[in-house]
Design a protein around this motif. Structure first.
Motif, PDB file in Angstrom:
ATOM      1  N   GLU A   6      47.355  38.712   1.374  1.00  0.00           N
ATOM      2  CA  GLU A   6      46.287  39.749   1.223  1.00  0.00           C
ATOM      3  C   GLU A   6      45.045  39.039   1.113  1.00  0.00           C
ATOM      4  O   GLU A   6      44.599  38.043   0.543  1.00  0.00           O
ATOM      5  CB  GLU A   6      46.266  40.749   0.198  1.00  0.00           C
ATOM      6  N   SER A  21      43.241  42.853   4.896  1.00  0.00           N
ATOM      7  CA  SER A  21      44.102  42.280   5.832  1.00  0.00           C
ATOM      8  C   SER A  21      45.200  41.709   5.013  1.00  0.00           C
ATOM      9  O   SER A  21      45.131  41.099   4.179  1.00  0.00           O
ATOM     10  CB  SER A  21      43.131  41.263   6.849  1.00  0.00           C
ATOM     11  N   CYS A  22      46.270  41.645   5.889  1.00  0.00           N
ATOM     12  CA  CYS A  22      47.633  41.193   5.192  1.00  0.00           C
ATOM     13  C   CYS A  22      48.295  40.322   6.375  1.00  0.00           C
ATOM     14  O   CYS A  22      48.636  40.949   7.532  1.00  0.00           O
ATOM     15  CB  CYS A  22      48.469  42.110   4.726  1.00  0.00           C
ATOM     16  N   GLN A  23      48.611  39.146   6.263  1.00  0.00           N
ATOM     17  CA  GLN A  23      49.279  38.266   7.257  1.00  0.00           C
ATOM     18  C   GLN A  23      50.815  37.998   6.495  1.00  0.00           C
ATOM     19  O   GLN A  23      50.815  37.461   5.500  1.00  0.00           O
ATOM     20  CB  GLN A  23      48.527  36.960   7.234  1.00  0.00           C
ATOM     21  N   SER A  25      53.913  35.806   6.878  1.00  0.00           N
ATOM     22  CA  SER A  25      54.512  34.573   7.654  1.00  0.00           C
ATOM     23  C   SER A  25      56.048  33.956   7.397  1.00  0.00           C
ATOM     24  O   SER A  25      56.338  34.476   6.396  1.00  0.00           O
ATOM     25  CB  SER A  25      53.638  33.401   7.195  1.00  0.00           C
ATOM     26  N   ARG A  71      47.928  47.704  12.936  1.00  0.00           N
ATOM     27  CA  ARG A  71      48.820  46.688  12.784  1.00  0.00           C
ATOM     28  C   ARG A  71      48.870  45.831  14.030  1.00  0.00           C
ATOM     29  O   ARG A  71      48.763  46.471  15.155  1.00  0.00           O
ATOM     30  CB  ARG A  71      50.280  46.831  12.329  1.00  0.00           C
ATOM     31  N   LYS A  75      51.183  39.409  15.646  1.00  0.00           N
ATOM     32  CA  LYS A  75      50.722  38.651  14.735  1.00  0.00           C
ATOM     33  C   LYS A  75      51.233  38.570  13.442  1.00  0.00           C
ATOM     34  O   LYS A  75      50.819  38.006  12.428  1.00  0.00           O
ATOM     35  CB  LYS A  75      49.088  38.521  14.891  1.00  0.00           C
ATOM     36  N   ASN A  76      51.919  39.893  13.335  1.00  0.00           N
ATOM     37  CA  ASN A  76      52.624  39.989  11.952  1.00  0.00           C
ATOM     38  C   ASN A  76      51.588  40.550  10.992  1.00  0.00           C
ATOM     39  O   ASN A  76      51.579  40.027   9.776  1.00  0.00           O
ATOM     40  CB  ASN A  76      53.791  39.220  11.540  1.00  0.00           C
ATOM     41  N   THR A  77      50.663  41.126  11.365  1.00  0.00           N
ATOM     42  CA  THR A  77      49.379  41.647  10.378  1.00  0.00           C
ATOM     43  C   THR A  77      49.343  43.016  10.114  1.00  0.00           C
ATOM     44  O   THR A  77      49.701  43.648  11.103  1.00  0.00           O
ATOM     45  CB  THR A  77      48.224  41.082  10.850  1.00  0.00           C
ATOM     46  N   SER A  79      46.146  45.944   8.628  1.00  0.00           N
ATOM     47  CA  SER A  79      44.875  46.008   8.192  1.00  0.00           C
ATOM     48  C   SER A  79      44.765  47.255   7.460  1.00  0.00           C
ATOM     49  O   SER A  79      45.171  48.212   7.858  1.00  0.00           O
ATOM     50  CB  SER A  79      43.898  45.631   9.184  1.00  0.00           C
TER      51      SER A  79
END
Length: 122
Positions: A6, A21-23, A25, A71, A75-77, A79
């Protein structure tokens, strides 16, 4: 192994805005749902907003009209745009990814980020 990171927390005055935001991975094939939860001091963790892979959203009543979740599946994100913040929004905010399928584990698994603190001053 999947990691959720985050960003965007901090201190803001009441009435202000923040964007989280959250990525996600890892060797991710797909993510079913993504969302944001929060936990205020002395309280249980609660859902703030969620979004499905198809874009359907749901919000806690306390944030409807003020927060917007989005989302990017490619990008697998995920917000969270937070407007008109109130002191009662102060909490640690956690990113969640549900039903995550990876190349090494085909059964959907739930993952959490470590959390980011948001403090809203009055």
């Amino acid at each position: 192994q999947v990691q959720l990171v985050e960003s965007g927390g901090g201190l803001v005055q009441a009435g202000g805005s923040l964007r989280l935001s959250c990525q996600a991975s890892g060797s991710i094939i797909s993510i079913n749902s993504m969302g944001w939860y929060r936990q205020a001091a002395g309280k249980q963790r609660e859902l703030v907003a969620g979004i499905s892979s198809g874009g359907s959203t749901n919000y806690a009543d306390s944030v409807k009209g003020r927060f917007t979740i989005s989302r990017d599946n490619a990008k697998n994100t995920v917000s969270l745009q937070m407007n008109s913040l109130k002191p009662e929004d102060t909490a640690v905010y956690y990113c969640n990814a549900g039903g995550v399928v990876t190349s090494s584990f085909l059964k959907g698994v739930n993952y959490w980020g470590k959390g980011t603190l948001i403090t809203v001053s009055s």
